[in-house]
Design an enzyme around this catalytic site. Structure first.
Site, PDB file in Angstrom:
ATOM      1  N   LEU A  79       9.264 -15.582  65.443  1.00 38.21           N
ATOM      2  CA  LEU A  79      10.729 -15.592  65.513  1.00 38.21           C
ATOM      3  C   LEU A  79      11.383 -15.606  64.131  1.00 38.21           C
ATOM      4  O   LEU A  79      12.537 -16.012  63.987  1.00 38.21           O
ATOM      5  CB  LEU A  79      11.203 -16.792  66.342  1.00 38.21           C
ATOM      6  N   GLY A  80      10.637 -15.180  63.129  1.00 39.58           N
ATOM      7  CA  GLY A  80      11.273 -15.003  61.813  1.00 39.58           C
ATOM      8  C   GLY A  80      11.270 -16.232  60.923  1.00 39.58           C
ATOM      9  O   GLY A  80      12.172 -16.398  60.096  1.00 39.58           O
ATOM     10  N   SER A  81      10.248 -17.077  61.066  1.00 42.57           N
ATOM     11  CA  SER A  81      10.235 -18.288  60.234  1.00 42.57           C
ATOM     12  C   SER A  81      10.039 -17.953  58.750  1.00 42.57           C
ATOM     13  O   SER A  81      10.636 -18.600  57.890  1.00 42.57           O
ATOM     14  CB  SER A  81       9.180 -19.279  60.723  1.00 42.57           C
ATOM     15  N   SER A  82       9.255 -16.912  58.436  1.00 40.23           N
ATOM     16  CA  SER A  82       9.037 -16.565  57.013  1.00 40.23           C
ATOM     17  C   SER A  82      10.344 -16.105  56.364  1.00 40.23           C
ATOM     18  O   SER A  82      10.653 -16.485  55.230  1.00 40.23           O
ATOM     19  CB  SER A  82       8.017 -15.445  56.865  1.00 40.23           C
ATOM     20  N   ALA A  83      11.103 -15.291  57.096  1.00 44.05           N
ATOM     21  CA  ALA A  83      12.382 -14.818  56.555  1.00 44.05           C
ATOM     22  C   ALA A  83      13.352 -15.989  56.386  1.00 44.05           C
ATOM     23  O   ALA A  83      14.045 -16.090  55.363  1.00 44.05           O
ATOM     24  CB  ALA A  83      12.986 -13.770  57.485  1.00 44.05           C
ATOM     25  N   ALA A  84      13.376 -16.876  57.376  1.00 43.38           N
ATOM     26  CA  ALA A  84      14.289 -18.023  57.291  1.00 43.38           C
ATOM     27  C   ALA A  84      13.922 -18.920  56.107  1.00 43.38           C
ATOM     28  O   ALA A  84      14.801 -19.391  55.377  1.00 43.38           O
ATOM     29  CB  ALA A  84      14.256 -18.810  58.600  1.00 43.38           C
ATOM     30  N   ASP A 125      15.222  -9.339  59.581  1.00 44.29           N
ATOM     31  CA  ASP A 125      15.098 -10.786  59.811  1.00 44.29           C
ATOM     32  C   ASP A 125      15.838 -11.592  58.733  1.00 44.29           C
ATOM     33  O   ASP A 125      16.379 -12.668  58.996  1.00 44.29           O
ATOM     34  CB  ASP A 125      13.620 -11.202  59.911  1.00 44.29           C
TER      35      ASP A 125
END
Ligand code: PMV
Length: 282
Positions: A79-84, A125
């Site tokens: 769910l995009g944790s790296s981008a966040a 993301d």
């Protein structure tokens, strides 16, 4: 030392998966799964994206003494944790140095970090993590337009399999042709109009068309198909995978009302999916 802290949300890809790597538009939703980064006197070993963000920042603006304490959501769901994390760390570093940046400057910095780490990707993301809400997004941030919508009737099901984005993008590349890109672009533009009219039924139909062409480029899986089929049989307006495919999550749009939502959620569970409680992050 005074603590600095920033939070950034995760994402779902509503329409335009894969085509957005090739200069086409997509529709992205920021969701209420958050990463929080806080400065810390302790410097521990940093994850790939944090280390890459620090490296690029220090090359441009000089050393950062502080470490980072990171509290996030489960990276397993895709769910995009790296981008966040990248966005929240970048914001923290800009603040530490007293450098003001626009959202677009922050995006450009973070996109460079992502390309340094994985060599490919559209950056959708990062846009979700920075702008939040629902965004019309074109590759590399060529167009980033936040749409005036405050909620979507979303249901999210995790397939139980962690997918690797870079592997899936390379695999799909072999089957992506001009027809796929054209269909994707058309449904994203129609999807934007549907969102502006809050026509969830139409948006659902477009998700189904998107899923059909994503299936053709070989990125769906048996498990994702089972969850999608179950959601549709339970009355969902539309359902598709979200992101690179090969696993991770599927999304569905449930009909109006709590009953409609519960039926779709129950069907996804019965088909072996894990239902994730998700709302837009605004
Ligand atoms: O698998 P995710 O959630 O990282 O999404 C990838 C989406 C792609 O369009 C396949 C790649 C991209 O960077 O846009």
């Amino acid at each position: 030392m005074r603590k600095i802290s920033f939070t950034a949300p995760g994402k779902l890809l509503l329409l335009g998966d894969h085509a957005v790597v090739y200069g086409k538009p997509s529709l992205v939703a920021a969701i209420n799964k958050f990463v929080t980064v806080t400065t810390s006197d302790n410097r521990v070993k940093e994850s790939t994206f944090v280390a890459a963000a620090r490296k690029l920042f220090e090359q441009k603006y000089g050393p950062i003494k502080s470490g980072f304490k990171i509290v996030g959501f489960d990276s397993r769901y895709g769910l995009g944790s790296s981008a966040a994390v990248t966005v929240a760390v970048a914001k923290t570093m800009f603040k530490l140095k007293g450098i003001r940046s626009t959202n677009k400057q922050l995006f450009d910095f973070c996109y460079r970090v992502v390309l340094n780490v994985q060599g490919l990707g559209s950056g959708f993301d990062l846009a979700a993590a920075i702008w939040r809400g629902v965004i019309y997004f074109v590759t590399g941030g060529k167009k980033i337009e936040r749409l005036p919508v405050k909620q979507l009737p979303l249901v999210v099901g995790y397939s139980g399999v962690k997918a690797d984005t870079a592997t899936m993008v390379k695999k799909a590349a072999k089957l992506i042709d001009s027809n796929f890109l054209k269909v994707s672009q058309t449904i994203v533009n129609q999807g934007k109009a549907a969102i502006l009219k809050k026509d969830w039924k139409k948006l659902g139909e477009l998700m189904n068309i998107n899923q059909a062409v994503l299936r053709k480029i070989g990125v769906s899986t048996g498990k994702l198909e089972r969850l999608i089929k179950a959601a549709l049989a339970a009355g969902a307006y539309g359902a598709k995978l979200s992101g690179a495919g090969g696993g991770d999550c599927m999304i569905a749009l449930h009909p109006d009302g709590i009953q409609g939502k519960l039926l779709v959620e129950r069907a996804i569970k019965q088909a072996g999916g894990e239902v994730l409680k998700v709302k837009l992050a605004l």
